[in-house]
Design a protein around this motif. Structure first.
Motif, short mmCIF file in Angstrom:
data_model
loop_
_atom_site.label_atom_id
_atom_site.label_comp_id
_atom_site.label_asym_id
_atom_site.label_seq_id
_atom_site.Cartn_x
_atom_site.Cartn_y
_atom_site.Cartn_z
N LEU A 132 0.83 -1.21 0.00
CA LEU A 132 0.00 0.00 0.00
C LEU A 132 0.86 1.26 0.00
CD1 LEU A 132 -2.77 -1.09 2.52
CD2 LEU A 132 -3.17 -0.33 0.17
N VAL A 133 1.88 1.27 0.85
CA VAL A 133 2.74 2.45 0.94
C VAL A 133 3.46 2.69 -0.38
CG1 VAL A 133 4.79 3.40 2.06
CG2 VAL A 133 3.00 2.33 3.44
N ASN A 134 4.01 1.63 -0.95
CA ASN A 134 4.74 1.78 -2.22
C ASN A 134 3.82 2.22 -3.35
OD1 ASN A 134 7.72 1.05 -2.15
ND2 ASN A 134 6.84 -0.59 -0.91
N ALA A 135 2.61 1.67 -3.40
CA ALA A 135 1.67 2.05 -4.45
C ALA A 135 1.22 3.50 -4.27
CB ALA A 135 0.47 1.11 -4.44
N ALA A 136 0.99 3.90 -3.03
CA ALA A 136 0.56 5.28 -2.77
C ALA A 136 1.66 6.27 -3.12
CB ALA A 136 0.16 5.43 -1.30
N ILE A 137 2.89 5.97 -2.72
CA ILE A 137 4.02 6.85 -3.05
C ILE A 137 4.23 6.90 -4.56
CG2 ILE A 137 6.52 7.06 -2.91
CD1 ILE A 137 5.19 8.10 -0.43
N ALA A 138 4.03 5.77 -5.24
CA ALA A 138 4.17 5.76 -6.71
C ALA A 138 3.14 6.67 -7.36
CB ALA A 138 4.03 4.32 -7.24
N GLN A 139 1.89 6.64 -6.88
CA GLN A 139 0.86 7.52 -7.43
C GLN A 139 1.21 8.98 -7.16
OE1 GLN A 139 -3.54 7.00 -6.76
NE2 GLN A 139 -3.42 9.17 -6.15
N ALA A 140 1.63 9.27 -5.93
CA ALA A 140 1.96 10.65 -5.57
C ALA A 140 3.15 11.17 -6.38
CB ALA A 140 2.25 10.75 -4.08
N THR A 141 4.15 10.33 -6.55
CA THR A 141 5.33 10.73 -7.33
C THR A 141 4.95 11.01 -8.78
OG1 THR A 141 6.75 9.39 -5.89
CG2 THR A 141 7.66 10.06 -8.00
N ALA A 142 4.08 10.17 -9.34
CA ALA A 142 3.63 10.37 -10.72
C ALA A 142 2.85 11.68 -10.86
CB ALA A 142 2.76 9.19 -11.16
N ALA A 143 2.21 12.11 -9.77
CA ALA A 143 1.44 13.36 -9.79
C ALA A 143 2.31 14.58 -9.50
CB ALA A 143 0.31 13.28 -8.76
N GLY A 144 3.60 14.37 -9.27
CA GLY A 144 4.51 15.49 -9.08
C GLY A 144 4.88 15.80 -7.65
N PHE A 145 4.52 14.93 -6.72
CA PHE A 145 4.88 15.13 -5.32
C PHE A 145 6.30 14.62 -5.06
CE2 PHE A 145 0.35 15.40 -5.20
CZ PHE A 145 0.03 16.20 -4.11
#
Length: 425
Positions: A177-190
């Motif tokens: 969950l953490v890795n998937a969430a960070i991956a989404q956030a990183t893709a969004a520019g975070f």
């Protein structure tokens, strides 16, 4: 904190906001009085200092009785200046104390009322009909025990009630969950951030967590540190006492941290399993942005949360939280609530708050816009509070034999696993 100029110009708006929150309205008049006393004592101090300086120029030129009289007058002025300075400091301290007691101004579109007076803005997905599928759904704790994923008995033995172990596939599920969430956030520019879990008092107070929320905060008195209840705190304080050029905005961070909450006043509520616990991990989005762009950013944060819950294939609803259920720093808050089958209702999984300039003023985070320096706006949004997300995943994706289907978004982080299988009967 709110802008003092706004308070002076439109105190009725501040009173209305306090009233809508269900908070003390009298503090507004007390602050106005203290502010007036601070300003008048400041004027008095400046006048006395000016007179003292002028007198100081006359004394060297005087002689005899005239000089003695001037020296006597100088002594009296010195005492008056000290008294005015002390009064000025006292009034300023009182004004600051009262200012910190006033919550952020509530957005005019926020529904009035308490915890149950929210407005549902939209619903996504449909709850499963387990009866039509021919079986009664198990709750997350029973499923977690079947999967060898959750151990609350040993958590209580080691640390007390509302603590737990995630074991085996439960630990792997958190990491996924953490890795998937960070991956989404990183893709969004975070920008991903691993943040401190211990902060100084100013960071906690500056984000608004030592007011109405103080009862839920763990304080280490010996060292005067606070355990954070969310990485919003260290992320908001990251640029404390800094000036950021406007062309650098927006700044977006995705913080991962352990979170600690006393959950004071909730005993007897959500005590089974891991829905409401004292320690958990969370991925939090945080934005610094120009105030005029804050509402649009708030909508973006909400869309990213909806994207996340949709990728987890969870039915959910979005609510506009009522005035009495806002944190002191939020002017408006949207919650995404996932359907929990065994509870038969939607429960909060994520939330996003627009704090506009409130936290930035308290933490002295400003932006340079041309020749102007002014407070910026801060916003926060939970992307993944791990235990509650695990609760929703296990219950919504369970199968009749006690196994749990893994949503596609998590499979790459679980070695391609499509189903979590029971390890014990």
């Amino acid at each position: 904190m709110i802008d003092l100029r706004l308070l002076r110009e439109d105190p009725d708006r501040v009173r209305a906001s306090q009233r809508a929150r269900g908070e003390d309205v009298d503090v507004v008049d007390a602050l106005l009085s203290a502010d007036e006393r601070r300003r008048s004592s400041s004027v008095r101090f400046d006048e006395l200092r000016s007179e003292q300086k002028a007198l100081g120029k006359l004394i060297p030129k005087a002689a005899g009785d005239e000089k003695a009289a001037l020296l006597k007058k100088a002594g009296e002025l010195s005492a008056a200046v000290k008294a005015a300075d002390a009064e000025q400091d006292e009034a300023a301290a009182e004004a600051q104390h009262l200012l910190l007691r006033i919550g952020n101004l509530v957005h005019p579109d926020v529904p009035l009322g308490g915890e149950d007076d929210f407005v549902v803005l939209e619903t996504a997905g449909s709850p499963r009909d387990f009866a039509a599928e021919g079986f009664e759904p198990k709750d997350h704790l029973e499923l977690g025990q079947l999967l060898g994923a959750i151990d609350v008995e040993r958590g209580a033995k080691v640390s007390g009630s509302r603590f737990y172990y995630l074991t085996g596939v439960g630990a792997l599920l958190e990491l996924a969950l953490v890795n998937a969430a960070i991956a989404q956030a990183t893709a969004a520019g975070f920008t991903p951030m691993l943040t401190p879990a211990l902060v100084k008092p100013r960071a906690m107070e500056g984000t608004g967590f030592l007011g109405q929320a103080a009862q839920d905060v763990y304080h280490l008195e010996k060292d005067d540190f606070y355990l954070v209840g969310t990485s919003e705190v260290p992320l908001a304080a990251y640029h404390m006492d800094e000036i950021i050029d406007a062309d650098q905005l927006p700044l977006r961070y995705a913080g991962f941290s352990p979170c600690f909450r006393r959950e004071a006043g909730t005993y007897g509520k959500d005590t089974r399993g891991i829905f409401r616990v004292h320690q958990f991990d969370k991925v939090e989005m945080f934005s610094y942005i120009a105030p005029e762009d804050a509402e649009a950013e708030h909508a973006r944060l909400l869309e990213w949360e909806k994207q996340w819950l949709t990728s987890l294939e969870l039915p959910f609803q979005v609510i506009d939280t009522a005035t009495g259920d806002l944190g002191s720093s939020a002017s408006r808050k949207f919650d995404c609530e996932a359907w929990i089958p065994t509870q038969g209702k939607y429960r909060e999984l994520t939330s996003t708050s627009n704090c506009n300039e409130f936290q930035a003023r308290r933490l002295s985070v400003r932006m340079r816009d041309g020749k102007n320096v002014r407070p910026l706006a801060t916003l926060n949004g939970t992307l993944c509070a791990v235990p509650r997300t695990i609760v929703a995943l296990l219950e919504n994706h369970q199968q009749a034999d006690g196994s749990v289907r893994v949503p596609e978004v998590l499979r790459p982080y679980l070695g391609g696993r499509e189903v979590l299988e029971p390890v014990a009967k």
